[in-house]
Design a protein around this motif. Structure first.
Motif, short mmCIF file in Angstrom:
data_model
loop_
_atom_site.label_atom_id
_atom_site.label_comp_id
_atom_site.label_asym_id
_atom_site.label_seq_id
_atom_site.Cartn_x
_atom_site.Cartn_y
_atom_site.Cartn_z
N VAL A 180 21.02 -27.37 -45.36
CA VAL A 180 21.07 -27.96 -46.70
C VAL A 180 19.63 -27.99 -47.23
O VAL A 180 18.70 -28.36 -46.51
N PHE A 181 19.46 -27.53 -48.47
CA PHE A 181 18.12 -27.47 -49.05
C PHE A 181 18.10 -28.20 -50.39
O PHE A 181 18.98 -28.03 -51.23
N TYR A 182 17.04 -29.00 -50.55
CA TYR A 182 16.80 -29.71 -51.80
C TYR A 182 15.58 -29.16 -52.54
O TYR A 182 15.24 -29.66 -53.61
N ASP A 183 14.94 -28.18 -51.97
CA ASP A 183 13.81 -27.53 -52.63
C ASP A 183 13.64 -26.14 -52.03
O ASP A 183 14.44 -25.70 -51.21
N GLY A 184 12.58 -25.44 -52.43
CA GLY A 184 12.34 -24.10 -51.92
C GLY A 184 11.22 -23.99 -50.92
O GLY A 184 11.06 -22.96 -50.27
N SER A 185 10.41 -25.05 -50.80
CA SER A 185 9.20 -24.99 -49.99
C SER A 185 9.31 -25.71 -48.66
O SER A 185 8.55 -25.44 -47.74
N GLY A 186 10.25 -26.67 -48.54
CA GLY A 186 10.35 -27.48 -47.34
C GLY A 186 9.60 -28.79 -47.43
O GLY A 186 9.50 -29.53 -46.44
N LEU A 187 9.07 -29.11 -48.60
CA LEU A 187 8.33 -30.37 -48.77
C LEU A 187 9.27 -31.57 -48.87
O LEU A 187 8.85 -32.71 -48.68
N SER A 188 10.54 -31.32 -49.14
CA SER A 188 11.52 -32.41 -49.23
C SER A 188 11.97 -32.84 -47.85
O SER A 188 12.34 -32.01 -47.01
N GLY A 189 11.96 -34.15 -47.63
CA GLY A 189 12.45 -34.69 -46.36
C GLY A 189 13.95 -34.62 -46.23
O GLY A 189 14.48 -34.89 -45.14
N HIS A 190 14.67 -34.24 -47.29
CA HIS A 190 16.12 -34.10 -47.23
C HIS A 190 16.58 -32.75 -46.68
O HIS A 190 17.74 -32.59 -46.33
N ASP A 191 15.67 -31.77 -46.64
CA ASP A 191 16.04 -30.45 -46.13
C ASP A 191 16.40 -30.53 -44.65
O ASP A 191 15.72 -31.21 -43.87
N LEU A 192 17.47 -29.81 -44.26
CA LEU A 192 17.91 -29.80 -42.87
C LEU A 192 18.42 -28.41 -42.50
O LEU A 192 19.11 -27.77 -43.30
N VAL A 193 18.06 -27.95 -41.29
CA VAL A 193 18.59 -26.69 -40.78
C VAL A 193 18.78 -26.80 -39.27
O VAL A 193 18.19 -27.67 -38.62
N THR A 194 19.60 -25.92 -38.72
CA THR A 194 19.73 -25.82 -37.27
C THR A 194 18.92 -24.61 -36.78
O THR A 194 18.71 -23.66 -37.53
N PRO A 195 18.48 -24.64 -35.52
CA PRO A 195 17.78 -23.46 -34.99
C PRO A 195 18.62 -22.20 -35.06
O PRO A 195 18.08 -21.11 -35.32
N ARG A 196 19.93 -22.31 -34.86
CA ARG A 196 20.76 -21.10 -34.90
C ARG A 196 20.86 -20.54 -36.31
O ARG A 196 21.01 -19.33 -36.50
N ALA A 197 20.75 -21.41 -37.33
CA ALA A 197 20.75 -20.91 -38.71
C ALA A 197 19.50 -20.09 -38.98
O ALA A 197 19.55 -19.04 -39.63
N VAL A 198 18.35 -20.58 -38.51
CA VAL A 198 17.10 -19.84 -38.70
C VAL A 198 17.18 -18.50 -37.99
O VAL A 198 16.83 -17.46 -38.55
N ALA A 199 17.65 -18.53 -36.73
CA ALA A 199 17.75 -17.28 -35.96
C ALA A 199 18.71 -16.30 -36.62
O ALA A 199 18.45 -15.09 -36.66
N ARG A 200 19.81 -16.81 -37.13
CA ARG A 200 20.78 -15.94 -37.80
C ARG A 200 20.17 -15.30 -39.05
O ARG A 200 20.37 -14.12 -39.33
N LEU A 201 19.42 -16.09 -39.83
CA LEU A 201 18.75 -15.53 -41.01
C LEU A 201 17.78 -14.43 -40.60
O LEU A 201 17.74 -13.36 -41.23
N LEU A 202 16.99 -14.70 -39.56
CA LEU A 202 16.01 -13.71 -39.11
C LEU A 202 16.70 -12.45 -38.60
O LEU A 202 16.18 -11.33 -38.78
N GLN A 203 17.87 -12.60 -37.98
CA GLN A 203 18.61 -11.43 -37.52
C GLN A 203 19.17 -10.65 -38.71
O GLN A 203 19.10 -9.42 -38.75
N PHE A 204 19.71 -11.38 -39.70
CA PHE A 204 20.22 -10.73 -40.91
C PHE A 204 19.12 -9.92 -41.59
O PHE A 204 19.35 -8.79 -42.04
N ALA A 205 17.93 -10.48 -41.64
CA ALA A 205 16.83 -9.79 -42.31
C ALA A 205 16.54 -8.44 -41.68
O ALA A 205 16.20 -7.48 -42.39
N THR A 206 16.70 -8.34 -40.36
CA THR A 206 16.38 -7.06 -39.69
C THR A 206 17.31 -5.94 -40.11
O THR A 206 16.98 -4.76 -39.91
N THR A 207 18.45 -6.26 -40.69
CA THR A 207 19.43 -5.25 -41.09
C THR A 207 19.24 -4.79 -42.53
O THR A 207 19.99 -3.93 -43.00
#
Length: 522
Positions: A406-433
């Protein structure tokens, strides 16, 4: 031959299993060390095809800090295109005397300044090079306006940022961040990254008052100063304060007689108003008289639905394929329907050039402007919520779980932003394609080489072989990207930490050791 082949395959599988077991034991021991055991750790390591190698709390939520920029910049490159550019314009009536206002209209260009784009690695920067004029682009537009023969403006100089609604700060940005450059307000008319250099110069001897100045000296802020010079070899203690909405900067404290110039980046409270003031000053220096004042024109947000409700509204027509290397400008809406008698335009660098600077330097303002450009292009407006809505749909289309971010901004400066490690890894994997992957990966800081990883991974075998985005926000820290391993293959990793002990970097040191262990085991 078949038994031999099966045997080789079994031995390879066994070696991999042993290596992964060893990696798990190493990481488990590191996160259990006394200095970091009370922190909340999440780790995900995968092959480039997404196959899991190691996972720890991979489905739990963490504050991503500046790892949020991974999500914003991939969405921007995918949906806006690497070659997208943005325009800033000057508009008004023609003639030596302009009847009415002269408008400086923003189109969301993050690089409207004297900064050099594209990004240059530290090792490649010329030593002793003169600093570029921070108002260079604005000065060039003033030159072009004066060259039309304009001598007199009867109205005001208006800084118009109505291309986006006026939402200078995202939800849950900390109030004590807003005085500094990294917490600068977001506007469609942005000059010099919406920040000024505050300089404090020690007096000639202890007891003398220090000199305090702003660069550029446009006269936007009033300085109230009480900084004293103290004996040499004394620690500097300079305090900078500004009440929210105030144009008064209070600078107090002490600076040692032998100190170098104390420099801090302070935020410009209203970027559009500042841009208008600076432009008016530049025009007057070129012989153009202005009867009126410099002022801002903002647009009030009208959306009444809640933030999360807006962001979770589907965008079924959002493109799923990468936009490709298009060249298209985005500009503000002209008051004279793009047929102004006087119209001068400045065109930005390409989007991919901006993305490189954004990720290398972890530039918050640039990421926020990309978010708003996404909302403007594909949502119902260039608002924060509409930008977050577009990013969310992009991530769902990329195969991320709807509850993993869940994102409340684009930079990560918001304390409301939340992600899981698997979401980050999945995004990075998607990018490679994706066809834009190679260009986008070049935006990531390189261990021991540049950006926010210049001072980390300084030695072989990791120097030049870690490509990752850092993140720091309060007691949250993040590091996610790609690492070249001992075997020669590259793997994906995401390490997120929450609630580490304040005032310590022990968790960052453990992060770096985890990356080293991942590289050695794969």
């Amino acid at each position: 031959m078949r038994p031999f082949s099966l045997g080789v395959a079994f031995l390879a599988f066994s070696a991999t299993a042993v290596a992964q077991s060893s990696l798990a034991a190493q990481i488990g021991a590191m996160v259990a060390e006394p200095a970091v055991i009370r922190a909340h750790w999440g780790v995900m390591v995968t092959a480039l095809d997404g196959t899991s190698i190691f996972a720890l709390n991979e489905g739990q939520l963490f504050q991503p800090a500046s790892n949020a920029k991974l999500f914003t910049t991939t969405a921007a490159v995918h949906l806006l295109g690497e070659n997208r550019r943005f325009t800033t314009s000057v508009e008004g009536a023609a003639g030596a005397t302009m009847q009415g206002d002269l408008t400086l209209r923003g189109g969301g260009d993050a690089n409207f300044s004297g900064s050099d784009v594209p990004y240059v690695e530290p090792a490649d920067r010329p030593k002793g090079a003169a600093k570029a004029d921070p108002l260079r682009d604005l000065a060039e537009m003033a030159d072009r306006v004066a060259a039309t023969g304009l001598k007199h403006v009867t109205g005001d100089v208006v800084g118009d940022d109505t291309f986006f609604p006026w939402e200078p700060y995202a939800p849950d940005w900390a109030a004590d961040d807003l005085v500094w450059g990294y917490g600068a307000p977001v506007s469609a008319l942005t000059v010099m990254d919406s920040q000024l250099q505050l300089k404090v110069v020690a007096g000639a001897r202890a007891g003398a008052a220090a000199a305090v100045m702003l660069d550029p000296a446009v006269g936007f802020y009033t300085l109230q100063t009480s900084v004293a010079t103290v004996p040499a070899k004394t620690a500097d203690a300079v305090q900078v304060d500004r009440a929210l909405g105030s144009k008064v900067l209070t600078v107090s404290g002490t600076i040692a007689a032998d100190s170098k110039v104390f420099v801090e980046e302070v935020a410009i409270d209203d970027p559009a108003a500042y841009s208008a003031a600076a432009f008016k000053s530049l025009l007057e220096a070129r012989g153009v008289t202005v009867d009126g004042v410099a002022r801002a024109a903002h647009r009030t947000p009208l959306e009444t639905a809640g933030f999360l409700k807006q962001t979770r509204e589907p965008l079924p027509n959002l493109p799923t394929a990468a936009l490709g290397p298009v060249s298209k400008f985005i500009t503000g809406q002209s008051v004279c329907m793009d047929a102004c008698p006087l119209r001068v335009e400045h065109v930005s660098p390409t989007l991919i050039e901006d993305v490189v600077a954004t990720n290398k330097e972890s530039q918050n303002l640039h990421a926020e402007l990309l978010l708003r450009q996404l909302g403007k292009a594909y949502g119902s407006d260039g608002s924060i919520a509409q930008g977050a809505r577009v990013v969310r749909q992009f991530l769902l289309n990329a195969g991320l779980d709807k509850d993993d971010f869940v994102f409340y901004d684009g930079s990560g400066l918001s304390g409301h932003d939340l992600v899981t490690p698997r979401a980050v890894a999945r995004l990075l994997q998607f990018a490679t394609t994706q066809p834009w992957f190679a260009d986008w990966r070049r935006s990531l800081p390189v261990g021991g080489v540049d950006g926010s990883l210049t001072g980390r991974f300084p030695k072989e075998p990791l120097k030049g072989h870690v490509f990752a985005k850092t993140g720091t926000l309060g007691e949250a820290r993040a590091l996610s990207g790609y690492v070249d391993c001992a075997s020669g293959r590259t793997v994906i990793f995401s390490i997120l930490v929450g609630n580490h002990v304040p005032g310590t970097s022990a968790d960052r040191d453990v992060m770096d050791r985890i990356v080293a262990a991942i590289a050695a085991a794969n």
